[in-house]
Every structure is written in C-alpha cells, then in structure tokens.
Design a protein around this motif. Structure first.
Motif, PDB file in Angstrom:
ATOM      1  N   LYS A 107       0.840  -1.209   0.000  1.00 29.45           N
ATOM      2  CA  LYS A 107       0.000   0.000   0.000  1.00 29.45           C
ATOM      3  C   LYS A 107       0.869   1.251   0.000  1.00 29.45           C
ATOM      4  O   LYS A 107       0.619   2.217  -0.718  1.00 29.45           O
ATOM      5  N   GLN A 108       1.917   1.220   0.834  1.00 31.58           N
ATOM      6  CA  GLN A 108       2.816   2.389   0.922  1.00 31.58           C
ATOM      7  C   GLN A 108       3.497   2.632  -0.432  1.00 31.58           C
ATOM      8  O   GLN A 108       3.654   3.775  -0.862  1.00 31.58           O
TER       9      GLN A 108
ATOM     10  N   ASN B 118       1.136   4.103  -2.890  1.00 34.81           N
ATOM     11  CA  ASN B 118       0.903   5.494  -2.520  1.00 34.81           C
ATOM     12  C   ASN B 118       2.030   6.388  -3.045  1.00 34.81           C
ATOM     13  O   ASN B 118       1.797   7.430  -3.672  1.00 34.81           O
TER      14      ASN B 118
ATOM     15  N   TYR C 288       1.763   9.245  -5.961  1.00 32.64           N
ATOM     16  CA  TYR C 288       2.130  10.622  -5.607  1.00 32.64           C
ATOM     17  C   TYR C 288       3.135  11.180  -6.619  1.00 32.64           C
ATOM     18  O   TYR C 288       2.961  12.261  -7.172  1.00 32.64           O
TER      19      TYR C 288
END
Length: 1159
Positions: free
Chosen positions: A959-960, A963, A967
């Motif tokens: 998930k990180q 993300n 971004y």
C-alpha cells in the motif's frame, strides 16, 4: 564430361551437401558449447547435493528401473526432477539434435561411399571421383570434417557432460520410445572418451584413434584419401607461393587435413616410417604447430608423442639446431619486410604507376609478411604448449629467444601488413573497375596526338618552321590508325602490338632528325607515355586479387588473436586514432569466414545464414571487446569529473561581491574538468573514425558500437554500485537501511549528472540511455530474485532484459537473497517485523514496541524512489507479490496439516458450529462456549498468527509503495496519471455494463488490453493491493469459523487507546493490529465471498451475544473484546472501501454509533 559441381550432377551434389552440412554442424557445436547449463558439470558441492540424484551418466543404462524406483520413492526428488525437466528440456533437446546430426553425418558419408561402390551413380566410381579436382577436394574434406567434428565435441563439451545430457534427454523426451530413434548409436559414438581439455590433464591411451574408430569407415577410402593428400597439391595453392621456402605455408590447409585423417589409419603413425618421413619432409620441415580448423591449434611434438614412426620422423624438425635456424630466419625476414612495409605505407608512396610497375615486388613483400606472421604467431602461442611438458617448454623457449620475439613488434607487423593489404586491395578493385575506360582513354589520346602530328607535317598547320613532309604525314596517319585498331578484348595481341608501336616511335625520332624540334619531340614522348600506360593497364588482372586473398588468410589466428587484445587496447588508450588501423586487421580476420562458408554457399544450403551469423557474431563480439577500452577510459575520466563537480567546484550564486569573484572562479579545477572533457571527446573521435564496416554479414556502425560500449560500461558500474551499496548487516544495532540508501542515492546522482554533462561532447542521448539501462538492470535483478519463487525459471538466454552485447553482470549472493533487490526487500521486512514493531496507520510510521522509538516511516519509500527510481519501487512491489503468494501457499499447506488432519480440532469446530447456528440468533451462555473452543484449539494459533501477520505486513508495504508511486506520478507526469485514471474508469464501466447486458462489447480472449493496462496502472500506483487475488483456492471446511475463532483468540492480547486505536497489551506477547486486519482481509479475499459473509455474520453474532450477556449486570459496560470486534468491522469496511451497511447487516447500528462514547 559433366562439371562435377553442376546442379544436375547427382554424385557431386550429394557429396557437396554432406560437406556443407559438416561445416554447419561444427558451427552449431561451437555455438552450443557456450550454452552448457552449469548444473550438468556438477562442479560445486551445492549442485552435487541438490541434483546428484537426478542427473546420471551412462551407468544409468545398466539398470534404469533401479534408478527410477529410487526417484519414485521420494516425492521431493520427483518434484525436483519435474522442475529440472521443465527448465532444461529445451536446451537439452538442442544439444541432442546436434549430437544426432554428428552421427547422421557419418552414416550419410558411409551410405554415399557404398552407393559409389555399388555403381548407383552412373559412370562414377571412387577412383574417378578422386581424379576430378573438385571431387578429390570434397572427399578429403568430408572425412576431415568428421574428424574435426569429433575433436570439437570432445574439446568443447566434456565427456561426462555429454553423457549426462544424453541420459537426461532419454529420460525426459518421448523420442526414446519411437522405433526409428537411433539413441543407442548416438550414445555409442559420443560416450565419454576420458579426454579432458583442462591444462595438465593426461591424455587417455589410444586417443583419439579409438574414438575415431567407433563408427567403422571404408578402409580403402581412407587410404586413398591419405594417398591423394600425400602426393597432390589438392587446392593448387603452390602457384600462389612460388618461393620454395613458402611451400609448407602453401600446403598448410592440406597439412591440417592430413593430420586429422591420419588418426583414421593409425598404423601409419605407429609403424610406417617411410610414409611418415615423406609427410614430415613435405608438410612439416619447418613448422610443428598447426591450425586445424578456425584457429584450433595443435602442437605436433605433443600430439605425435605416442606414435613411434611419427615421433621419429618429426625429430629432424624438432632438433634444436633446426628450431634455431627456422626461428632466426623468421626473425631476419620479419625485420626486413617490416621495414619495407613501413616504407610502402608512407604517405604518397603507393601511387597507381608505382603499384602497376611493381606488382611482383609488392606481392613478394606481402607473402613474406604473412608467412612470418603465421610462423611467429603459431610457434610462440601459449595455447600450443603444455607448460608441464619439459621438451615442449625447451623448444618454445628456444623459439622465443632466437626469433627475438616481442609481441608488440609482431602486433605492429600484423597491423601494418593488414593496412598495406587493405590499401592494395582497394586500389586494385578500383583499377579493375576502371580498367577498360582508362585503356580506351589512353588509346584515344595517343591516336589524336599522332593525327595532330600528321597535320603538322602537311605544312598546313602553322607550327613554327616545320617543312612539309608527305611521307611523315602518311606515316603518322598510319600509326594513328594502328593505335585506334588496338582491341581491348584480345589483350595479348594488343600488348605485343603496343610494344612494337613504342619502338617505331623511338626510331622515327632518331632517323628523321626530329630531335631538333622540341614540340614534335614532346608529342612523340606523350604518345609513348600513353602507350606505356596502356600496357600497364592491360596488365591489371584479377589473379592478383585472388593471390592476395589466398596469401592474406588469417584463419589460423581466429583464437590466437585474443592474446593480443591487451596490446591493442593499450595502443588505443595511448592514441585513439589507432582504431582506423585496427579496422584493416578486423577485416583481415573476417577473411577466415570464407573457409567454412565456401561449401555451404556452393551447395545453396539454408544453413548459410545461421553459420555466417554465428562466425560474424563471434568476430563482432571480439571487435566490441577490443574497443570496449574506449568507454572504459571515458568512464575513468568521468569519475574524476564527477569528483570535481560534486566536491571541488562551488555553485556560483546569482549575486556576488566583486572581491569574491576570484574565489568563485576556481580556475584550477575548471581547467582540470575541461582537460578531462577534451580527453573524452578525443576518445569518441577515435572510434567514430572507423567507418561503417561489413564484418562477415554483420554491418558494424561505429556510432552504434560506441553507444553500446558506453551502455555496457554504464551497466557494469551501476550494477556494481547497486550490488555493493545494498549489503546490510542484520546484527547492526540501528538499521543501516536509510544511511545506505542515502549514500547509494548520492552515487547514482553523481553518475546521472556527469552522464548528462558528457552527452553533448560524445553526441549521445544520455537521459534515454540512462533510463533504459537502469530500468533493465533493476528489472533483470527482480526477475532473477523472483526465479526463487518459480518452478520454471527464466534462464539468462530467455530473459528479455539480459543481452549478449550489453550484459548485466551477475554477482555471487552474500545471503539468502540472490540480488540487491532481494536484500533490500528482506531488510525492510526485517525492520518492520510485526513481532518487534507496531504500525500506526494514521501516521504511516513504525515504532519499536519496547522503546517506542520511530523505526521507519513512509519517508523510506520516497528515499527508494530517489535512489532506484520508479523501476526500483515497482520491482520491490513485484517481489512482495511473489512473497505474498508463497506465504499464502505455505498457509494453505499448514492449514491442511494442523486443522484438517487433527481430530480434536475438527471435533471442537463441529461442536462450536452446532452451538452457534442459526447465525442470526443470539448464543446463550456465549462466553463459556467461545472460550472453551479457544482453549481447546490453543496450540494451532501461534503458527496461524505468524502466517497472517506476515501477509498483512507485506500488504501494508505494498500500500505504501502504491501510494508513493501514485504521488510521484501525479507530480512528474500529471497527464499520464490523468489519462490512466480515466481509461481505467472507462474500461471498468464498460466491463460492468457488459455483465449487465452481455450484448455490449467486452475485450476478447486474445486481446491483451487488460493485461497491458494493468502493468501501467501498477507502475503509476493506481491500484489497490488489497483487492488482488494472489492464489487459486479450493473449498475448505470450517474456514469461516476457524478465522472467527482466530480473531477472538487474539483480541485479549490487545487494548484500545483513544489516540492510537488498538495496541498491543504486553510487548512480550506481540500482536500488531493493522497487519492482523489486513492479513485476515487478504486471506478471505482469496476465497469465495460466501466465506467472508459467514465470517462477518459470526463476528456480528459474537458482539450481539456478548453485549446481551453484559446488560444483565448492575452497571453494564462495553467488554474489551466487543470493542475489538467492533473496531475490526470498522477497519474492515474502511480498508475494503465498502459501504457501512455491510457491517450493519450483522450489528445493530446504535451499537456502532454509540460504542466510542461509552469508552
């Protein structure tokens, strides 16, 4: 009689096809020898332990059933065997086909000889074919190529390896059952001979003659071929080498053939002294190291040691006095001709008139050069001398001393000779193409001059004081006609007549006292000059080019040239313009391709392309290897520039005081940078001077060579930096991860900046190269790391990221990971391990459970993005996917073992299932029922918890990563991000519409759109890892209820904290909430949604029943476990992005709304 090689001559075409096939087989064997899978060598202990039980040599054939039964007894061996088969069947089959073709070759040759003897070919017998020039050559070649084939197989593919491959093929392929398979014969022919190509290895007894005898060949054929080779000049080479001292070089090809074929009749080598004396006196009086095929060299002193007659005959040649004489003679010749060649190569020396007047002299010089180079290169080669053999060492030392051998001088001679040859060939080709036009031009000029003189003597032309003379006028007119009547096509007659005309013109000048008139003299001299030119021009023959081609053959150095690589590179480093001279040498080496390709071309064989591709490819690789020194030197200078730019040179501010100008000028360092940049551009210029060259059939473009070379060097250095920069010490007190990433980031940035700086001086597109190569390195390493999780491994030669010209280096692993990406991933997993850390979801940060210090946070992923780029993060994500799959598979096998095969657990679950149904109801006496079930299944939870937490931890990391990727994608390429998001939404809308109304369109089976867009979306982080299906699953009994039990068994270990949510009660018994929730969520996602429904219903029932029980107390309060269960449902809804009513279906909404206020 029909031409032997004519298309309708069946006898000639049959043997030509066999010989052409022989050359192709040898090329295939050489090509394959570079692709032997390392496991078949069983070199290191690890391979022996792992594969020793499934790779057999021929001892397998003594009792195959016994070996197979051993395998079947152990399922893990069967599994390994199956995996090994999947990974190697393709390459093993290719080897088998090559081995089969060697056997088929000799069967075809024997059948051809039988056909000849039985009179199948009308009017042709073995004797008549041997009388024909082409027939004789082809029959000799056919037998010789079979011998070379066997020697190549034994040299390049060790006997043990061959046996293991043949047995593997036999076991794994279906061919063994077919009746026409000649597996037995192939195994007999290619079983191990005991020979080893390792230096210092002992030669097996009766080798190679016993090996050559494995398939019998007609004896009279062998002896007739040897007879021909002993007596005839089979290839008519002596005419190209008129001097007697060059005879052994002229007959070198034939000598090599004779050397190989003598092993088919070893009695000559052993006992027939007279024949051996004759052979040595004719072929080996002054040489004892020979090249047998494409640079494979043999030292006769060693090869003929075991044979009495051969050894005795060779003693005269190997007598030290003779060695000294030959070496000294060679030294003297090479000195003399080198001076000559250097003289010829001086600017302006090789002019057309000079060349035409001195053809014999130039050719003699060329012959001397090539013979000297050949003798010196062969007799001083390291490969031809076994250092453990005292006599060979003595002969070699004697040779080195007396020939005053200096590799640099020899290399210079080779360079100059190649250049000289190249210039001469180009001049001759040019002159041949212009020959007729020039001849006609000179004829016209000469004839016009004569006509003008005739006019002068007519007394009409006002040429000063020439009296009218009708006789001379008529005579000059006649000469003009004679010149015009010269015929180009009949060159002999024209030559004679031209000589007579020149004499006539000299005589007329003397007898008629014409010297007194300078202008008339000038006309006569001009005409004589034109006639001379005509004689010269008519003498330009194609034979000269053919002789140069024969004399300039460099095939013997196909492998030996490698020993000069370091000298070539050194000279390029000193003077980059040297590359232009090297071009001629590479072209001279390319002439070696004529040898194997000649027959393939004559036979119009389809193998022509693949064989020429192989040899040309080998040569181009060698050219690349030599020229790699240029990018290497460039990068050495680049490193200095990086150092100066990052450490020494200060950025100039936008405003600065006048008196500080001197400090910022930094003239010293800036001069240094300019100097280094100039050096780099000089190197580039060097390589670009080498014009586009055709090497064999491959076009070598210097610009491409330079770019590939730069890429190769960049890949080498970046791969090494990544490998060295990401090695972690797991015992370090604080993790080395961030400092190492920062350090590596600085290194990569240095490479990137300097590479960008240099692009304009080298004229390349640096950013494109940088991105392509860095992504290739990272993708390749990810692929290698993921191979650990795959049954069918991706081999280097199958990988889309690996390349032969720009290889990505492989490094030995330093721990369980294969590559740096694996080490990075495992280090991240180690420091965020849920057993020692606690993940706070709102802060995206991990804290140490005991010290409450921050361990790492989402900054880690921006650091990886800075260091390894998008490719790095994406690769990490792919690797985590593989790891999750592996964990889930392990979980399923563990579930089978501890749940489904355990009676007590099964009974407990059965009782509980009965107690809680129907699920919509409330369980009476719930605490007792639930906690007794938990107590009875206590022993299965630790393993269960570990598996779930690992999956949850990896999902948090995924998930990180998504993300961070999303971004940076929105920042760096907002148009791409927007386009992808819209396309994704549109596609999903279309697919949903199709499922509601199947008449609407949907991507077809063969449409790769969905597959391709997924790769893009994952790279841009537009995806949810929690929704992925990682494995396919079957139905499992009791699955929802056991997961429910697992969850409520963990709740007592956790407590609710207003600021942080659910946290661990005791660090000694660690449970981390986010990985627990995400792990369970991922696990349930892999099964049918029915299971999730039941699981949520069970939690709802648990909440309702427990709340029901506690309301009967005086002061009702919310039990901690109910809070945990409610929080689980809340998080479940939040992570899956589902509407809240999913949870409210099982729990009354007032409990949901109120439970936080009660806390």
């Amino acid at each position: 009689m029909l031409d032997f090689l004519a298309e309708n001559n069946l006898c000639g075409q049959a043997i030509l096809r066999i010989v052409s096939c022989g050359n192709a087989i040898i090329a295939e064997l050489l090509r394959l020898s570079e692709f032997i899978p390392a496991v078949f060598r069983l070199k290191d202990r690890a391979d022996q332990q792992k594969y020793g039980d499934i790779i057999f040599d021929f001892s397998y054939f003594k009792g195959p059933e016994l070996w197979e039964s051993k395998l079947e007894a152990k399922p893990e061996l069967q599994d390994l065997d199956e995996e090994f088969r999947e990974n190697n069947i393709e390459i093993v089959t290719r080897f088998y086909l090559a081995f089969q073709s060697v056997h088929k070759y000799i069967v075809d040759l024997n059948r051809y000889l039988d056909d000849l003897n039985e009179g199948i070919y009308i009017q042709q017998t073995l004797e008549s074919v041997l009388l024909n020039e082409d027939g004789k050559q082809l029959l000799c070649e056919a037998l010789y190529l079979y011998g070379v084939m066997l020697l190549v197989v034994d040299q390049k593919i060790e006997g043990e390896v061959r046996e293991r491959m043949l047995v593997s093929y036999y076991r794994y392929s279906a061919a063994r059952s077919s009746a026409d398979s000649n597996m037995d014969d192939i195994c007999k022919l290619l079983r191990s001979t005991g020979y080893s190509s390792q230096p210092g290895a002992k030669r097996p007894p009766n080798y190679p003659e016993s090996y050559f005898r494995r398939v019998p060949i007609n004896e009279s054929f062998v002896s007739m071929v040897i007879g021909r080779l002993r007596s005839d000049d089979v290839y008519n080479q002596v005419s190209a080498y008129p001097l007697p001292e060059h005879r052994s070089t002229a007959l070198a090809t034939q000598a090599a053939m004779l050397y190989v074929i003598l092993y088919f009749e070893p009695s000559i080598l052993h006992t027939q002294q007279a024949k051996m004396r004759e052979i040595v006196d004719k072929y080996f009086p002054d040489n004892w190291v020979i090249s047998i095929y494409m640079g494979i060299t043999v030292n006769l002193a060693e090869a003929w040691e075991p044979y009495k007659a051969a050894k005795t005959a060779l003693n005269n040649t190997l007598d030290l006095a003779n060695v000294r004489e030959q070496a000294s003679r060679c030294a003297a010749v090479s000195e003399r001709v080198h001076a000559q060649v250097q003289q010829f190569l001086k600017e302006g020396c090789l002019r057309e008139e000079m060349v035409l007047d001195n053809i014999p002299r130039l050719l003699n010089c060329l012959r001397d050069c090539n013979v000297a180079i050949r003798w010196l290169m062969l007799h001083t080669a390291d490969s031809a001398c076994d250092p453990n053999n005292k006599r060979l060492r003595q002969i070699k030392d004697q040779t080195l001393t007396d020939s005053r051998y200096n590799p640099r001088i020899l290399f210079q001679l080779l360079l100059d000779t190649a250049q000289f040859e190249f210039i001469l060939k180009e001049m001759f080709k040019q002159m041949l193409s212009e020959k007729q036009a020039k001849w006609e031009h000179y004829k016209k000029e000469g004839s016009e001059r004569m006509t003008e003189l005739a006019d002068v003597f007519s007394g009409v032309k006002p040429l000063t004081r020439v009296e009218k003379n009708e006789n001379l006028q008529a005579w000059f007119r006649e000469i003009s006609k004679q010149i015009l009547s010269l015929n180009y096509d009949d060159s002999t007659a024209a030559g004679r007549k031209t000589v007579q005309l020149i004499q006539a013109l000299e005589e007329v000048q003397e007898f008629h006292q014409l010297e007194s008139n300078l202008q008339v003299c000038q006309f006569l001299a001009d005409t004589r000059k034109f006639l001379h030119q005509m004689i010269r021009t008519i003498n330009i023959k194609e034979e000269v080019l053919i002789t140069m081609q024969i004399v300039g053959d460099l095939s013997f150095a196909w492998q030996l040239i490698d020993s000069f690589t370091s000298i070539m590179q050194e000279s390029i480093r000193v003077s980059p313009s040297m590359v232009t001279k090297l071009r001629a040498t590479f072209l001279k080496l390319a002439s070696a391709l004529d040898l194997p390709l000649l027959r393939i071309n004559q036979a119009n064989s389809p193998d022509l392309l693949s064989v020429s591709q192989y040899y040309s490819g080998e040569l181009v690789s060698y050219v690349r290897k030599v020229l790699q020194i240029i990018p290497e030197s460039m990068f050495t200078s680049l490193l200095k520039i990086i150092k100066l730019q990052t450490h020494d040179i200060i950025e100039v501010p936008t405003r600065l005081d006048k008196d500080k100008l001197r400090d910022y000028a930094q003239l010293g360092p800036r001069y240094e940078v300019a100097k280094l940049t100039h050096a780099i551009s000089i190197f580039t210029e060097g390589i670009l001077m080498m014009k586009t060259t055709l090497v064999g059939i491959i076009k070598v473009d210097p610009k491409q060579l330079l770019e590939d070379g730069i890429r190769k060097e960049l890949v080498k250095r970046v791969a090494f930096a990544l490998h060295r920069g990401l090695i972690f010490n797991p015992r370090a007190k604080t993790s080395e991860l961030m400092p190492k990433l920062k350090e590596l980031g600085a290194t990569m940035d240095g490479f990137h900046r300097s590479f960008e700086y240099i692009q304009d001086y080298v004229n390349i597109y640096a950013l494109k190269i940088w991105q392509e190569e860095v992504s290739r390195i990272i993708n390749y390493n990810v692929e290698q790391e993921c191979n650990n999780f795959l049954r069918t491994k991706i081999q280097d030669w199958q990988s889309m990221y690996q390349s032969t010209h720009i290889p990505i280096p492989k490094f030995a692993p330093v721990d369980e990971s294969v590559t740096f990406i694996g080490r990075l991933c495992r280090e991240i997993l180690r420091i965020t391990d849920p057993k020692v850390t606690c993940h706070i979801d709102q802060l995206n940060t991990w804290y140490d459970l005991k010290t409450h210090q921050e361990v790492t946070s989402s900054r880690l992923f921006s650091e990886i993005q800075t260091t390894l780029g998008t490719f790095g993060l994406n690769g990490l994500d792919r690797l985590l996917c593989f790891m999750i799959v592996k964990e889930l598979q392990n979980f399923l096998s563990m579930f089978q073992k501890i749940v489904l095969r355990d009676r007590t657990v099964q009974d407990t679950l059965k009782t509980l299932t009965n107690a809680v149904s129907p699920i919509k109801s409330i369980v009476a006496n719930s605490n007792k029922i639930y906690f007794s079930a938990i107590a009875k299944t206590q022993k299965i939870w630790p393993a269960y918890l570990e598996a779930i937490m690992k999956v949850g931890q990896m999902q948090i990391l995924r998930k990180q990563i998504a993300n961070e990727l999303n971004y940076s994608c929105r920042f760096d390429s907002k148009h791409l991000a927007a386009a992808l998001e819209n396309l994704n939404k549109a596609l999903l809308a279309d697919i949903e519409a199709h499922y509601q109304d199947p008449s609407l369109p949907y991507p077809k089976e063969d449409n790769t759109l969905l597959y391709e867009i997924t790769a893009y979306l994952e790279a841009a982080g537009i995806h949810n890892p929690l929704n992925k299906i990682y494995i396919t699953t079957k139905r499992l009994p009791y699955f929802p209820i056991i997961n429910f039990l697992f969850l409520i068994a963990q709740l007592p270990k956790l407590q609710y904290n207003k600021n942080l949510g659910m946290v661990c009660r005791k660090p000694a018994d660690p449970v981390d909430w986010p990985p627990l929730v995400l792990g369970l969520l991922t696990l349930l996602k892999q099964f049918h949604s029915r299971y999730t429904e039941q699981f949520l219903a069970l939690i709802g029932q648990f909440i309702r029943s427990t709340v029901e029980q506690c309301t009967s107390q005086k002061v009702p309060e919310m039990p901690a476990d109910v809070v945990g269960a409610l929080l689980f449902l809340e998080d479940y809804v939040r992570y899956t992005k589902l509407p809240r009513r999913v949870a409210e279906a099982h729990v009354p909404n007032f409990i949901f709304d109120e439970f936080r206020t009660v806390l």
